[in-house]
Scaffold this motif. Sequence first.
Motif, PDB file in Angstrom:
ATOM      1  N   ALA B  81      62.661  52.688  39.866  1.00 51.73           N
ATOM      2  CA  ALA B  81      61.654  52.508  38.819  1.00 51.73           C
ATOM      3  C   ALA B  81      60.773  51.299  39.131  1.00 51.73           C
ATOM      4  CB  ALA B  81      62.337  52.324  37.468  1.00 51.73           C
ATOM      5  N   ALA B  82      61.392  50.196  39.587  1.00 54.44           N
ATOM      6  CA  ALA B  82      60.623  48.991  39.904  1.00 54.44           C
ATOM      7  C   ALA B  82      59.643  49.274  41.040  1.00 54.44           C
ATOM      8  CB  ALA B  82      61.559  47.847  40.275  1.00 54.44           C
ATOM      9  N   GLN B  83      60.095  50.074  42.008  1.00 53.62           N
ATOM     10  CA  GLN B  83      59.232  50.439  43.126  1.00 53.62           C
ATOM     11  C   GLN B  83      58.015  51.221  42.622  1.00 53.62           C
ATOM     12  OE1 GLN B  83      59.918  49.258  46.200  1.00 53.62           O
ATOM     13  NE2 GLN B  83      57.843  49.973  46.589  1.00 53.62           N
ATOM     14  N   THR B  84      58.269  52.145  41.684  1.00 53.01           N
ATOM     15  CA  THR B  84      57.182  52.941  41.112  1.00 53.01           C
ATOM     16  C   THR B  84      56.184  52.037  40.383  1.00 53.01           C
ATOM     17  OG1 THR B  84      58.783  54.692  40.781  1.00 53.01           O
ATOM     18  CG2 THR B  84      56.675  54.933  39.635  1.00 53.01           C
ATOM     19  N   ILE B  85      56.708  51.056  39.639  1.00 53.41           N
ATOM     20  CA  ILE B  85      55.834  50.148  38.900  1.00 53.41           C
ATOM     21  C   ILE B  85      54.916  49.395  39.864  1.00 53.41           C
ATOM     22  CG2 ILE B  85      55.811  48.034  37.526  1.00 53.41           C
ATOM     23  CD1 ILE B  85      58.389  49.045  36.198  1.00 53.41           C
ATOM     24  N   VAL B  86      55.486  48.894  40.959  1.00 53.73           N
ATOM     25  CA  VAL B  86      54.685  48.151  41.931  1.00 53.73           C
ATOM     26  C   VAL B  86      53.553  49.031  42.454  1.00 53.73           C
ATOM     27  CG1 VAL B  86      54.734  47.057  44.202  1.00 53.73           C
ATOM     28  CG2 VAL B  86      56.595  46.656  42.599  1.00 53.73           C
ATOM     29  N   LYS B  87      53.865  50.295  42.719  1.00 52.70           N
ATOM     30  CA  LYS B  87      52.852  51.195  43.254  1.00 52.70           C
ATOM     31  C   LYS B  87      51.749  51.481  42.238  1.00 52.70           C
ATOM     32  CE  LYS B  87      55.616  53.992  46.050  1.00 52.70           C
ATOM     33  NZ  LYS B  87      56.264  55.283  45.914  1.00 52.70           N
ATOM     34  N   ARG B  88      52.112  51.488  40.961  1.00 52.10           N
ATOM     35  CA  ARG B  88      51.122  51.842  39.935  1.00 52.10           C
ATOM     36  C   ARG B  88      50.216  50.683  39.541  1.00 52.10           C
ATOM     37  NH1 ARG B  88      54.039  55.436  35.373  1.00 52.10           N
ATOM     38  NH2 ARG B  88      55.146  56.868  36.755  1.00 52.10           N
ATOM     39  N   ALA B  89      50.546  49.489  39.971  1.00 51.76           N
ATOM     40  CA  ALA B  89      49.699  48.338  39.632  1.00 51.76           C
ATOM     41  C   ALA B  89      49.202  47.675  40.909  1.00 51.76           C
ATOM     42  CB  ALA B  89      50.464  47.340  38.764  1.00 51.76           C
ATOM     43  N   PRO B  90      48.279  48.338  41.621  1.00 57.89           N
ATOM     44  CA  PRO B  90      47.854  47.838  42.930  1.00 57.89           C
ATOM     45  C   PRO B  90      47.109  46.504  42.856  1.00 57.89           C
ATOM     46  CG  PRO B  90      46.474  49.679  42.239  1.00 57.89           C
ATOM     47  CD  PRO B  90      47.570  49.570  41.238  1.00 57.89           C
ATOM     48  N   ALA B  92      47.890  43.990  41.003  1.00 58.02           N
ATOM     49  CA  ALA B  92      48.760  42.903  40.561  1.00 58.02           C
ATOM     50  C   ALA B  92      49.107  41.991  41.740  1.00 58.02           C
ATOM     51  CB  ALA B  92      50.023  43.481  39.954  1.00 58.02           C
ATOM     52  N   PRO B  93      49.437  40.727  41.460  1.00 59.94           N
ATOM     53  CA  PRO B  93      49.798  39.813  42.543  1.00 59.94           C
ATOM     54  C   PRO B  93      51.117  40.200  43.192  1.00 59.94           C
ATOM     55  CG  PRO B  93      50.077  38.771  40.401  1.00 59.94           C
ATOM     56  CD  PRO B  93      49.462  40.096  40.151  1.00 59.94           C
ATOM     57  N   LYS B  94      51.379  39.587  44.363  1.00 62.64           N
ATOM     58  CA  LYS B  94      52.628  39.867  45.074  1.00 62.64           C
ATOM     59  C   LYS B  94      53.821  39.387  44.251  1.00 62.64           C
ATOM     60  CE  LYS B  94      50.564  39.576  49.611  1.00 62.64           C
ATOM     61  NZ  LYS B  94      50.003  38.527  50.447  1.00 62.64           N
ATOM     62  N   GLY B  95      54.989  39.880  44.624  1.00 69.33           N
ATOM     63  CA  GLY B  95      56.192  39.424  43.940  1.00 69.33           C
ATOM     64  C   GLY B  95      56.426  40.154  42.642  1.00 69.33           C
ATOM     65  N   LEU B  96      55.818  41.348  42.517  1.00 62.15           N
ATOM     66  CA  LEU B  96      55.954  42.108  41.280  1.00 62.15           C
ATOM     67  C   LEU B  96      57.302  42.822  41.221  1.00 62.15           C
ATOM     68  CD1 LEU B  96      53.928  42.458  38.990  1.00 62.15           C
ATOM     69  CD2 LEU B  96      53.368  44.689  39.908  1.00 62.15           C
ATOM     70  N   LEU B 150      51.501  46.103  32.916  1.00 62.89           N
ATOM     71  CA  LEU B 150      51.163  45.242  34.052  1.00 62.89           C
ATOM     72  C   LEU B 150      49.800  45.591  34.619  1.00 62.89           C
ATOM     73  CD1 LEU B 150      54.595  45.039  35.891  1.00 62.89           C
ATOM     74  CD2 LEU B 150      53.420  43.229  34.645  1.00 62.89           C
ATOM     75  N   GLU B 151      49.555  46.880  34.745  1.00 61.17           N
ATOM     76  CA  GLU B 151      48.277  47.303  35.313  1.00 61.17           C
ATOM     77  C   GLU B 151      47.141  46.791  34.435  1.00 61.17           C
ATOM     78  OE1 GLU B 151      44.824  49.410  35.990  1.00 61.17           O
ATOM     79  OE2 GLU B 151      46.040  50.055  34.286  1.00 61.17           O
ATOM     80  N   THR B 248      55.147  37.730  34.811  1.00 57.66           N
ATOM     81  CA  THR B 248      54.211  37.900  35.927  1.00 57.66           C
ATOM     82  C   THR B 248      52.811  37.344  35.716  1.00 57.66           C
ATOM     83  OG1 THR B 248      53.832  40.116  35.087  1.00 57.66           O
ATOM     84  CG2 THR B 248      55.247  39.925  36.991  1.00 57.66           C
ATOM     85  N   TYR B 249      52.316  37.252  34.474  1.00 57.46           N
ATOM     86  CA  TYR B 249      50.892  36.931  34.303  1.00 57.46           C
ATOM     87  C   TYR B 249      50.508  35.616  35.005  1.00 57.46           C
ATOM     88  CZ  TYR B 249      51.539  33.231  30.853  1.00 57.46           C
ATOM     89  OH  TYR B 249      51.875  32.063  30.248  1.00 57.46           O
ATOM     90  N   HIS B 250      51.433  34.656  34.989  1.00 50.48           N
ATOM     91  CA  HIS B 250      51.093  33.347  35.551  1.00 50.48           C
ATOM     92  C   HIS B 250      51.012  33.359  37.067  1.00 50.48           C
ATOM     93  CE1 HIS B 250      55.236  32.792  36.766  1.00 50.48           C
ATOM     94  NE2 HIS B 250      55.550  33.375  35.628  1.00 50.48           N
ATOM     95  N   LYS B 251      51.434  34.466  37.689  1.00 53.75           N
ATOM     96  CA  LYS B 251      51.339  34.544  39.148  1.00 53.75           C
ATOM     97  C   LYS B 251      49.880  34.565  39.604  1.00 53.75           C
ATOM     98  CE  LYS B 251      55.609  37.160  39.816  1.00 53.75           C
ATOM     99  NZ  LYS B 251      56.522  36.221  40.483  1.00 53.75           N
ATOM    100  N   ARG B 252      48.967  34.850  38.673  1.00 55.95           N
ATOM    101  CA  ARG B 252      47.555  34.843  39.006  1.00 55.95           C
ATOM    102  C   ARG B 252      46.939  33.448  38.863  1.00 55.95           C
ATOM    103  NH1 ARG B 252      46.724  37.740  42.246  1.00 55.95           N
ATOM    104  NH2 ARG B 252      45.911  39.836  42.146  1.00 55.95           N
ATOM    105  N   PHE B 253      47.775  32.467  38.487  1.00 57.82           N
ATOM    106  CA  PHE B 253      47.278  31.100  38.335  1.00 57.82           C
ATOM    107  C   PHE B 253      47.941  30.215  39.383  1.00 57.82           C
ATOM    108  CE2 PHE B 253      46.539  33.120  34.315  1.00 57.82           C
ATOM    109  CZ  PHE B 253      45.385  32.543  33.825  1.00 57.82           C
TER     110      PHE B 253
END
Lengths: 225, 269
Positions: B81-90, B92-96, B150-151, B248-253
């Motif tokens: 499921a986590a793998q699917t989430i990563v794929k669906r939010a292209p 998003a920053p790394k480390g998702l 996330l997306e 995760t949101y703070h990974k963009r800062f």
Amino acid sequence: MKAPLLEARDLRVVRSGDAGPLKVLDGASLTLERGEVVDISGPSGSGKTTFVRALALMLPDVAGELFLEGRPAAEVGARVWRSRVALLPQKPVIFPGTVRENLLVPWRLKVRHDTTPPGEDELRAKLDSFGLDDVALDRDAAKLSVGQAARVAMARIGLTRPDVLLLDEPDASLDESAAAMVASLTVRFAETGAVVRVRHHRPDGVATRRERLVAGRLHGVGDSD
Amino acid sequence: MTETAGVVAITLPQLLLAAGFMVFVGVISLRLALGLERDLAIATVRTYVQLFILGLVLRWVFGIDSPWLVLGLLLLMVGAAAQTIVKRAPDAPKGLFGSSFVSMALTGFIVTFAVTGLVVQVDPWYRAQYVIPIAGMVLGNSMTGIALALERTFADLDAREGELLALVALGATPWEAAGPSVRTALRAALIPTINSMAAAGIVFIPGMMTGQILAGADPLAAAGYQIVVMLMVAAATALGSVLAVMLTYHKRFSADGVFIEKGLREDAR
């Protein structure tokens, strides 16, 4: 000897360019005292915006040292630093809501929780000083013209009373008379603080010093216009 | 047709009949030049293969009924499921993957075992026949919600790039700057769940209840199960989305709170 208001020493920024790493800033230094208005010009893409963003601690991965009244940036803390060294981005930003709400955005932030927000009279007077006499505080800010929006954004940052104002192309969306008004307000601000402007229009008589950013460094152009 | 204990078993002729309908759809696709024949064929074959394998695996797992096997299987499901989430939010920053995995695992396990342990009171607690299907429903639904949240969060942050720059310049913390985007995203992620709760039983008969009724269960008992599962799934979606976005949101800062806009990203597309 008293420390300068703001000092940037040897700022370096490297970005990945199309042809390998690109030194956007390569040892840029600046010392700023109260009362000064410094204009920075330079060819487009020379890193003027990068430089003022670095001064505001608004860029990751900047090498070099920054001091505010002799205190290093790390000691001042990023958020307090930004509240005292205020950057006005080139593109004016208007938040959803009324003009009043837009002017009061800074006081919704934790960094100003122990300061009193400006009262109604002060907000009105500030707008008037920017030639926005005809703009009601209750006006939906989304309905402002581009020039009005730019001045509301400036008024907002002015209300926070920073020590240093960093203006990235402040004239970009202003007509001649609005630009003249902003210029005279800049002079008045510099009576107590200091201003750095990114500007490539012809000199408007406001700058006390002009610098040119070439090859990642600042070079003095002359002592005044 | 064979009938045992109220369950009508599906046999080979019926399975082929179902495939026959897909052939019919394929012919229509061909005549209307929809270009879907290949996809239809692959999807049909996958349905057969995947579900039969699932049936075999579950039969094997139920037979062994070991707590370690059940927990291992759950972890595998969370990982997928986590793998699917990563794929669906292209965007998003790394480390998702890490934060998605943690959010899914935490909320999925808590909610699943709350249902099996406290509501259904399964004995022993790891009874695969209950734990695996319920975990499947909880994880499947919360995965969709988390991926959407996330997306949306990172898409909205990018759309508000100028606003974020101005806010951070005024001294905003990452949370003060990102807050509106996080709220928009969480609302978007939770609305489908709320809608499906509101429509349940009127517009459609929820999947699990349908299954239980077809398997011969009393409709009222099936309704009870469905209510529990629906509320639990809604809770898992909500908690999982909130947790994932908060992690995760703070990974963009940057470390000192600067929003890393597209122009500053090394991996910008």
